[in-house]
Design a protein around this motif. Structure first.
Motif, PDB file in Angstrom:
ATOM      1  N   ASP A 175       0.799  -1.221   0.000  1.00  0.00           N
ATOM      2  CA  ASP A 175       0.000   0.000   0.000  1.00  0.00           C
ATOM      3  C   ASP A 175       0.837   1.279   0.000  1.00  0.00           C
ATOM      4  OD1 ASP A 175      -2.659  -1.323   2.114  1.00  0.00           O
ATOM      5  OD2 ASP A 175      -2.300  -1.471  -0.037  1.00  0.00           O
ATOM      6  N   GLY A 178       5.887   3.808  -4.181  1.00  0.00           N
ATOM      7  CA  GLY A 178       5.595   3.633  -5.608  1.00  0.00           C
ATOM      8  C   GLY A 178       6.405   4.603  -6.442  1.00  0.00           C
ATOM      9  N   ARG A 179       5.991   4.731  -7.691  1.00  0.00           N
ATOM     10  CA  ARG A 179       6.725   5.567  -8.626  1.00  0.00           C
ATOM     11  C   ARG A 179       6.392   7.043  -8.407  1.00  0.00           C
ATOM     12  NH1 ARG A 179       6.121   3.342 -14.617  1.00  0.00           N
ATOM     13  NH2 ARG A 179       7.644   5.047 -14.865  1.00  0.00           N
ATOM     14  N   PHE A 180       7.411   7.867  -8.504  1.00  0.00           N
ATOM     15  CA  PHE A 180       7.228   9.316  -8.417  1.00  0.00           C
ATOM     16  C   PHE A 180       8.421   9.999  -9.078  1.00  0.00           C
ATOM     17  CE2 PHE A 180       9.698   8.312  -4.652  1.00  0.00           C
ATOM     18  CZ  PHE A 180      10.644   9.312  -4.591  1.00  0.00           C
ATOM     19  N   GLU A 192      11.996   7.369  -7.526  1.00  0.00           N
ATOM     20  CA  GLU A 192      12.057   6.242  -6.563  1.00  0.00           C
ATOM     21  C   GLU A 192      13.308   5.403  -6.759  1.00  0.00           C
ATOM     22  OE1 GLU A 192      10.284   4.644 -10.251  1.00  0.00           O
ATOM     23  OE2 GLU A 192      10.004   6.449  -9.067  1.00  0.00           O
ATOM     24  N   THR A 277       0.826  13.372  -6.722  1.00  0.00           N
ATOM     25  CA  THR A 277       1.052  11.965  -7.103  1.00  0.00           C
ATOM     26  C   THR A 277       1.921  11.252  -6.069  1.00  0.00           C
ATOM     27  OG1 THR A 277       0.860  12.527  -9.467  1.00  0.00           O
ATOM     28  CG2 THR A 277       1.971  10.459  -8.881  1.00  0.00           C
ATOM     29  N   THR A 278       2.957  11.960  -5.616  1.00  0.00           N
ATOM     30  CA  THR A 278       3.858  11.355  -4.620  1.00  0.00           C
ATOM     31  C   THR A 278       3.132  11.126  -3.299  1.00  0.00           C
ATOM     32  OG1 THR A 278       5.713  12.514  -5.664  1.00  0.00           O
ATOM     33  CG2 THR A 278       6.050  11.612  -3.454  1.00  0.00           C
ATOM     34  N   LYS A 280       0.004  10.686  -2.837  1.00  0.00           N
ATOM     35  CA  LYS A 280      -0.961   9.605  -3.020  1.00  0.00           C
ATOM     36  C   LYS A 280      -0.281   8.247  -2.948  1.00  0.00           C
ATOM     37  CE  LYS A 280      -4.557   8.062  -6.204  1.00  0.00           C
ATOM     38  NZ  LYS A 280      -5.239   8.335  -7.513  1.00  0.00           N
ATOM     39  N   ALA A 281       0.944   8.149  -3.503  1.00  0.00           N
ATOM     40  CA  ALA A 281       1.671   6.881  -3.467  1.00  0.00           C
ATOM     41  C   ALA A 281       2.023   6.489  -2.032  1.00  0.00           C
ATOM     42  CB  ALA A 281       2.929   6.982  -4.318  1.00  0.00           C
ATOM     43  N   TYR A 282       2.288   7.481  -1.210  1.00  0.00           N
ATOM     44  CA  TYR A 282       2.675   7.197   0.176  1.00  0.00           C
ATOM     45  C   TYR A 282       1.493   7.295   1.152  1.00  0.00           C
ATOM     46  CZ  TYR A 282       7.668   6.910  -0.746  1.00  0.00           C
ATOM     47  OH  TYR A 282       8.912   6.515  -1.190  1.00  0.00           O
ATOM     48  N   ARG A 283       0.291   7.467   0.608  1.00  0.00           N
ATOM     49  CA  ARG A 283      -0.918   7.532   1.415  1.00  0.00           C
ATOM     50  C   ARG A 283      -0.838   8.666   2.445  1.00  0.00           C
ATOM     51  NH1 ARG A 283      -1.471   4.623  -2.292  1.00  0.00           N
ATOM     52  NH2 ARG A 283      -2.522   2.606  -2.345  1.00  0.00           N
TER      53      ARG A 283
END
Length: 346
Positions: A175, A178-180, A192, A277-278, A280-283
């Protein structure tokens, strides 16, 4: 003559004594025998013929009389003995059966002989009861069974707990991260992929934060100092600051802001879309006030978490505001050791 008379008197006394003894043997008193019988027996005592039995010494009439008296005496004694026996039987029936006597130790326990000496064998354990050999055996068997069962249950619970924790970690790894693509304080592109090969601690904040962000950044710096004191963990962790206020936090602003904290920090920023975006990837949640005019000052509401990523860029752990620097350093050191135990180097 005087000597001869003395000898005759002594011999007469001896013979008289023999006659009395002979009469007593056959159950006849000396006084009950007639005078003539006494003289006849004395004459036989003086004679040199071989001695006769007491019955032969008496005349036939006296012998018959004595035998008759003896027979009557025996008949009189028989009823007395029978009466005595009947009395004994009555006494035993009146008293009832005698109580059984307690067996002696020599009867209860067999005896052994050692070197000619008899020795009574003493029992160490009773034959029945909880202290007997079967009772002790049952107790020991039950105790060993309970010990094995509780150890098995303890190991089973431990395995289930570890499996549950591993499932939670697996979910977390999937979860978070991810990519950023962002830029650092030196205007260099940072993705990343730049986070591979080392452990990274990642914190999201903004340069105009008055209190919480500086406190968390200082806590991260203190944890890094603790890790650098140990040769096994020195220079194995890279701290990263990511701004969630891209409209004000330019690379120049970020570089100036990081001078207040640990020198190892890398600062990242970018466009609004890149930052969104970043996050969101790290919640990571963040929010800017909707109505901001011109250069009006404002605060950004965001999640206060520090993320630990492993050298493969996979999420490992998250530290909240309640965790201090010592806790973070100890936990990160444990993760580093676990990683190195797989045979990989940093």
């Amino acid at each position: 003559m005087r000597v001869v008379g003395t000898v005759l008197r002594n011999s007469r006394q001896i013979c008289t004594g023999l006659v009395q003894h002979s009469l007593r043997v056959q159950g006849t008193s000396y006084a009950a025998v007639s005078q003539s019988t006494r003289f006849a027996m004395l004459n036989r005592a003086y004679s040199t013929d071989p001695p006769k039995s007491p019955k032969e010494q008496l005349p036939k009439s006296e012998a018959v009389k004595n035998e008759t008296s003896n027979t009557e005496a025996v008949k009189d004694e028989k009823p007395k003995s029978e009466a005595a026996k009947s009395d004994n039987v009555k006494t035993e029936s009146a008293q009832g059966e005698k109580p059984k006597e307690k067996p002696k130790d020599s009867e209860r326990f067999p005896s052994r002989t050692f070197g000619g000496k008899s020795e009574t064998k003493e029992r160490l354990f009773p034959e029945t009861g909880p202290l007997s050999l079967p009772g002790i055996g049952i107790f020991l068997t039950t105790a060993i069974g309970l010990f094995v069962y509780f150890n098995y249950e303890k190991e089973r619970v431990g395995r289930e707990r570890k499996e549950k924790m591993s499932r939670v970690e697996t979910v977390g790894k999937a979860d978070v991260g991810g990519r950023f693509e962002l830029v650092d304080q030196d205007h260099q592109t940072f993705t990343e992929k730049n986070m591979l090969g080392k452990f990274h601690v990642v914190y999201f904040g903004f340069c105009h934060c008055p209190d919480i962000c500086p406190e968390e950044m200082d806590k991260i710096g203190d944890a890094l100092d603790l890790l650098d004191k140990n040769a096994d963990t020195k220079d194995t962790v890279q701290p990263v600051f990511i701004s969630c206020d891209p409209q004000r936090d330019t690379p120049v602003e970020v570089k100036s802001y990081l001078k207040q904290f640990h020198p190892k920090f890398i600062g990242l920023t970018g466009t609004v879309e890149q930052v969104r975006t970043t996050c969101k990837a790290y919640r990571v949640y963040f929010s800017k006030p909707p109505k901001v005019v011109g250069d009006q000052d404002y605060l950004v509401d965001h999640a206060i978490y520090t993320y630990l990523m492993d050298p493969d860029g996979i999420f490992v752990e998250v530290y909240g505001k309640d965790k201090n620097a010592q806790y973070m350093a100890d936990d990160i050191a444990k993760r580093i050791k676990k990683f190195k135990d797989t045979g990989r180097a940093l």
